[in-house]
Each structure stands twice: as structure tokens, then as C-alpha cells.
Motif scaffolding. Structure first.
Motif, PDB file in Angstrom:
ATOM      1  N   SER A 199     -32.079   8.654  39.098  1.00  0.00           N
ATOM      2  CA  SER A 199     -31.172   8.376  40.221  1.00  0.00           C
ATOM      3  C   SER A 199     -31.849   7.519  41.279  1.00  0.00           C
ATOM      4  O   SER A 199     -32.260   7.996  42.331  1.00  0.00           O
ATOM      5  N   GLY A 200     -31.977   6.254  40.998  1.00  0.00           N
ATOM      6  CA  GLY A 200     -32.491   5.322  41.990  1.00  0.00           C
ATOM      7  C   GLY A 200     -33.921   5.577  42.407  1.00  0.00           C
ATOM      8  O   GLY A 200     -34.742   6.082  41.650  1.00  0.00           O
ATOM      9  N   TRP A 201     -34.212   5.245  43.675  1.00  0.00           N
ATOM     10  CA  TRP A 201     -35.575   5.326  44.210  1.00  0.00           C
ATOM     11  C   TRP A 201     -35.721   6.478  45.202  1.00  0.00           C
ATOM     12  O   TRP A 201     -36.659   6.516  45.981  1.00  0.00           O
ATOM     13  N   MET A 202     -34.785   7.427  45.197  1.00  0.00           N
ATOM     14  CA  MET A 202     -34.719   8.410  46.273  1.00  0.00           C
ATOM     15  C   MET A 202     -35.685   9.585  46.116  1.00  0.00           C
ATOM     16  O   MET A 202     -35.933  10.301  47.068  1.00  0.00           O
ATOM     17  N   ASP A 203     -36.232   9.806  44.945  1.00  0.00           N
ATOM     18  CA  ASP A 203     -37.111  10.956  44.701  1.00  0.00           C
ATOM     19  C   ASP A 203     -38.441  10.429  44.152  1.00  0.00           C
ATOM     20  O   ASP A 203     -38.521   9.935  43.035  1.00  0.00           O
ATOM     21  N   PHE A 204     -39.505  10.539  44.965  1.00  0.00           N
ATOM     22  CA  PHE A 204     -40.792   9.956  44.582  1.00  0.00           C
ATOM     23  C   PHE A 204     -41.403  10.633  43.353  1.00  0.00           C
ATOM     24  O   PHE A 204     -42.098   9.988  42.563  1.00  0.00           O
ATOM     25  N   ASP A 205     -41.149  11.929  43.186  1.00  0.00           N
ATOM     26  CA  ASP A 205     -41.647  12.603  41.986  1.00  0.00           C
ATOM     27  C   ASP A 205     -40.937  12.092  40.736  1.00  0.00           C
ATOM     28  O   ASP A 205     -41.551  11.967  39.663  1.00  0.00           O
ATOM     29  N   TYR A 206     -39.660  11.784  40.871  1.00  0.00           N
ATOM     30  CA  TYR A 206     -38.937  11.160  39.769  1.00  0.00           C
ATOM     31  C   TYR A 206     -39.562   9.810  39.417  1.00  0.00           C
ATOM     32  O   TYR A 206     -39.736   9.465  38.236  1.00  0.00           O
ATOM     33  N   LEU A 207     -39.899   9.023  40.451  1.00  0.00           N
ATOM     34  CA  LEU A 207     -40.470   7.693  40.225  1.00  0.00           C
ATOM     35  C   LEU A 207     -41.825   7.784  39.516  1.00  0.00           C
ATOM     36  O   LEU A 207     -42.111   7.013  38.599  1.00  0.00           O
ATOM     37  N   LYS A 208     -42.632   8.733  39.941  1.00  0.00           N
ATOM     38  CA  LYS A 208     -43.946   8.907  39.313  1.00  0.00           C
ATOM     39  C   LYS A 208     -43.796   9.312  37.849  1.00  0.00           C
ATOM     40  O   LYS A 208     -44.554   8.859  36.984  1.00  0.00           O
ATOM     41  N   THR A 209     -42.807  10.145  37.580  1.00  0.00           N
ATOM     42  CA  THR A 209     -42.546  10.559  36.195  1.00  0.00           C
ATOM     43  C   THR A 209     -42.005   9.392  35.378  1.00  0.00           C
ATOM     44  O   THR A 209     -42.386   9.198  34.215  1.00  0.00           O
ATOM     45  N   ALA A 210     -41.115   8.605  35.993  1.00  0.00           N
ATOM     46  CA  ALA A 210     -40.558   7.434  35.318  1.00  0.00           C
ATOM     47  C   ALA A 210     -41.671   6.455  34.937  1.00  0.00           C
ATOM     48  O   ALA A 210     -41.668   5.886  33.834  1.00  0.00           O
ATOM     49  N   LYS A 211     -42.624   6.258  35.833  1.00  0.00           N
ATOM     50  CA  LYS A 211     -43.747   5.348  35.565  1.00  0.00           C
ATOM     51  C   LYS A 211     -44.556   5.829  34.359  1.00  0.00           C
ATOM     52  O   LYS A 211     -44.952   5.039  33.496  1.00  0.00           O
ATOM     53  N   MET A 212     -44.767   7.150  34.286  1.00  0.00           N
ATOM     54  CA  MET A 212     -45.499   7.729  33.161  1.00  0.00           C
ATOM     55  C   MET A 212     -44.747   7.499  31.853  1.00  0.00           C
ATOM     56  O   MET A 212     -45.336   7.092  30.846  1.00  0.00           O
ATOM     57  N   ILE A 213     -43.435   7.752  31.865  1.00  0.00           N
ATOM     58  CA  ILE A 213     -42.620   7.583  30.653  1.00  0.00           C
ATOM     59  C   ILE A 213     -42.568   6.119  30.233  1.00  0.00           C
ATOM     60  O   ILE A 213     -42.702   5.788  29.055  1.00  0.00           O
ATOM     61  N   LYS A 214     -42.386   5.232  31.197  1.00  0.00           N
ATOM     62  CA  LYS A 214     -42.306   3.799  30.900  1.00  0.00           C
ATOM     63  C   LYS A 214     -43.625   3.288  30.304  1.00  0.00           C
ATOM     64  O   LYS A 214     -43.622   2.438  29.395  1.00  0.00           O
ATOM     65  N   SER A 215     -44.745   3.822  30.768  1.00  0.00           N
ATOM     66  CA  SER A 215     -46.051   3.391  30.249  1.00  0.00           C
ATOM     67  C   SER A 215     -46.240   3.775  28.783  1.00  0.00           C
ATOM     68  O   SER A 215     -47.077   3.203  28.083  1.00  0.00           O
ATOM     69  N   ASN A 216     -45.420   4.737  28.324  1.00  0.00           N
ATOM     70  CA  ASN A 216     -45.473   5.152  26.918  1.00  0.00           C
ATOM     71  C   ASN A 216     -44.513   4.336  26.047  1.00  0.00           C
ATOM     72  O   ASN A 216     -44.295   4.660  24.876  1.00  0.00           O
ATOM     73  N   GLY A 217     -43.937   3.283  26.642  1.00  0.00           N
ATOM     74  CA  GLY A 217     -43.085   2.384  25.872  1.00  0.00           C
ATOM     75  C   GLY A 217     -41.669   2.865  25.675  1.00  0.00           C
ATOM     76  O   GLY A 217     -40.936   2.332  24.833  1.00  0.00           O
ATOM     77  N   LYS A 218     -41.230   3.865  26.445  1.00  0.00           N
ATOM     78  CA  LYS A 218     -39.876   4.401  26.301  1.00  0.00           C
ATOM     79  C   LYS A 218     -38.925   3.751  27.307  1.00  0.00           C
ATOM     80  O   LYS A 218     -39.340   3.231  28.344  1.00  0.00           O
TER      81      LYS A 218
END
Length: 351
Positions: free
Chosen positions: A77-96
Motif C-alpha cells: 500500500s504505497g509508501w505509507m508504512d516504512f516497515d512495509y517498504l523495508k520488507t518490499a526491498k528485501m523481497i525485490k532483492s530476491n528477484g520477486k
């Protein structure tokens, strides 16, 4: 396929999306904000969809959920939750695939120009694969900040089209011989929804002779004031299954919002077959309203413009209003639960 939502507040229109994904044999997990909610909507837990309360989770908990699920698609959900963003960065780094929801309009503020700069230098690529948008106003935003068409998904929001199409099927035909003279507003009873302009416009319309009524449904700071107004019928928040019963006796939907990035409620009542009165600040107007075809547009923050739009409906004959409702239903088919899900799943097909 495994799908993880890192979401804000769940609304009624989200549930059919989750359920269709599950019906298509995808494994659906939803982390959601469960405190300080804007709506009284309560979702029902089902065995086939796993829900996690955001209030009970810290960053490491969310990361552990993501690692355990190993999602093929993650929706944020957008950029509103920094913990979500940190998790998204981790997932994206795994090529997903990571899909970011966006319903903003371009206003050219400092934050938006900052975002444009970050996208230009590639920072957003660390977090997201795609932007998922509801419609045309958001497409303009994505082009302003430099997003390629190949990284844009559409139909982020959809009404529960099965539920509101059912209301159309059950109630619209009988309106041909006895069209109901009732306006309805459904939404939060707050200033941003333009409630005070609606109240004033309605009170000023007492000067003309008409048999139309106004029903307002929702909760917020104007609730008690509205209950003291004898010329307006008022209900507190209704769950979707109860809300559609009102459609039977309703002839037009009004939304006078001062700022509405999208407005799924417009799609809902278009699907239910109601003519629409919408302010010029509502994003979903671009998909679901054509002036004089299925309703009218009026200027936001203008009592006189709203009053004139209401007067147009009052002075329109029942046969034409019936056709307008039918036209609303036709336009509602531009987006559906199925198209929303298909767009999301294309984030895998496009890779």
C-alpha cells in the motif's frame, strides 16, 4: 502461486479480490492495519485467506512472514508504512515481483517532485517492480514522474461487482414503472466529503416544490448534526450486504467530495444502476460518469453548483432517469473484480 499483501485498512471491496485469487488456487496472505481505522467495516476471516494484524507485528515479524511465504507477488500500500517498504526491498532483492499501489493525483508539490527525482535516479527500482493504479488520473501521475507503460498495471480498485450487479438485477426493472425519488450519499461524514455543502444545498432546495428525499449513510463528525435535521434521513455505517437493500428505493447517488483520489463507492452505485451526481474532484468520474448520459458533474466547494445539479435530477423525467441508471450499469462494466485480478497476475506474466 503465493501472494502477499502488505496493506493498509481493509475495505469491503478488497475481499472479492482476495477471494477470487484464492478461488484461482493462489495462496493469499494479508497483513493489514487493524487500528485507528477510518471505517467501521469488519471483514470475516475465512480459512482460505490468512490475515495478520499489523498492530501485533514488528519489522522482523513482517520479514519472517515474507520469508516463510516466499511470495511470487507482493502488493504494498504505497509508501505509507516504512516497515512495509523495508520488507518490499528485501523481497525485490530476491528477484520477486513487488507491486506498489498508487491512487494519487498529480498536484506538483515538493513531495511529488522529490519522488520524480528518486525515480529518475533509480531508487524506486530497489523497492517496486510495478505501480498498480485505478485509472486515468493516476496514469497522468505516473507519466509525470517518469514511469514506463510496461511498469504500470491498471484496475487497482474494483467494487464488489457481483454484489452490486445483483442489486441492479433485483431492483432496476421495477423502477421502470415506479421510479424512486430519493437521493443517497454513502461515505465518511467528514469535511473532505463535502457534507456541509450537501446539507446547505439541500436546505436551500426547500424553496422549490419537489417530492424527492435525501438519505445519508455513514459515520463521522457530522453524524449527530445530521440526526437533528428533520429534512434528511440518516443511517450510521452499514455493512455492504445491508447497504445494497437501500438501492431498491433510491433514484440517484451523490458524492460532493472536495478531494477523492478515486472513490470505489461511485463504481458500486454505478453497478447498482443509479444515475450519478459527482463533484469535479472525484477520480473515478473519469471511468464511470459521462455528463447527461448517466448523471451530472458539479463544481466542488460550490453550494450553488451542487444545488443546480440536484435540481437537474429533480426536473428530469422518470423515464430518462431510468435510462441513466441503465447507462451507469453499462459504464460500471469497464472495471470488475476479474479485470482487477487479471491486471495483478499480469505482473508475473510480464516478467
Amino acid at each position: 502461486m503465493r501472494i502477499l499483501y502488505l496493506y493498509s485498512e481493509i475495505m469491503g471491496y478488497n475481499i472479492p479480490i482476495f477471494e477470487l485469487l484464492s478461488k484461482l488456487k493462489h495462496d493469499v496472505h494479508v497483513v493489514h492495519w487493524d487500528h485507528k481505522k477510518l471505517s467501521k467495516y469488519k471483514h470475516k476471516n475465512t480459512q482460505n485467506i490468512k490475515y495478520y494484524k499489523r498492530s501485533e507485528l514488528k519489522l522482523e515479524d513482517i520479514k519472517n512472514i515474507a520469508n516463510n511465504i516466499n511470495p511470487d507477488i507482493t502488493v504494498v500500500s504505497g509508501w505509507m508504512d516504512f516497515d512495509y517498504l523495508k520488507t518490499a526491498k528485501m523481497i525485490k532483492s530476491n528477484g520477486k515481483s513487488v507491486v506498489c499501489c498508487l491512487d494519487n493525483h498529480w498536484i506538483g508539490g515538493v513531495k511529488q517532485y522529490t519522488l520524480k527525482f528518486l525515480i529518475k535516479i533509480g531508487i524506486s527500482n530497489l523497492f517496486f517492480s510495478y505501480l498498480w493504479i485505478p485509472g486515468l488520473p493516476q496514469y497522468e501521475f505516473t507519466k509525470k514522474i517518469g514511469i514506463k507503460d510496461s511498469n504500470i498495471l491498471f484496475d487497482m480498485y474494483s467494487a464488489d461487482t457481483n454484489l452490486f450487479n445483483k442489486a441492479y438485477k433485483n431492483y432496476h426493472k421495477q423502477k421502470k414503472t415506479n421510479y424512486p425519488h430519493r437521493f443517497i450519499f454513502v461515505g465518511r461524514l467528514e469535511d473532505v466529503k463535502g457534507i456541509k455543502y450537501l446539507i446547505k444545498a439541500w436546505e436551500e432546495l426547500e424553496e422549490i416544490n419537489h417530492d424527492w428525499k435525501l438519505t445519508i449513510i455513514g459515520n463521522g463528525k457530522y453524524l449527530q448534526k445530521l440526526k437533528q435535521n428533520s429534512t434528511i434521513e440518516v443511517f450510521d455505517f452499514l455493512q455492504p450486504d445491508e447497504l445494497i437493500k437501500i438501492v431498491k428505493d433510491t433514484g440517484c447517488y451523490i458524492l460532493p467530495s472536495l478531494n477523492e483520489p478515486w472513490g470505489v463507492v461511485v463504481h458500486e452505485f454505478a453497478a447498482a444502476g443509479l444515475p450519478l451526481l459527482l463533484s469535479d474532484r472525484i477520480g473515478s468520474k473519469s471511468s464511470f460518469l459521462i455528463d447527461r448520459y448517466n448523471g451530472f458533474t458539479f463544481k466542488s466547494k460550490s453550494t450553488s453548483s451542487l444545488k443546480n445539479a440536484i435540481r437537474k435530477v429533480i426536473y428530469t423525467n422518470d423515464k430518462t432517469l431510468y435510462k441513466m441508471g441503465k447507462n451507469s450499469h453499462t459504464l460500471s462494466k469497464r472495471i470488475s473484480v476479474k479485470t482487477s485480478v487479471a491486471n495483478l497476475l499480469s505482473s508475473i506474466n510480464n516478467k
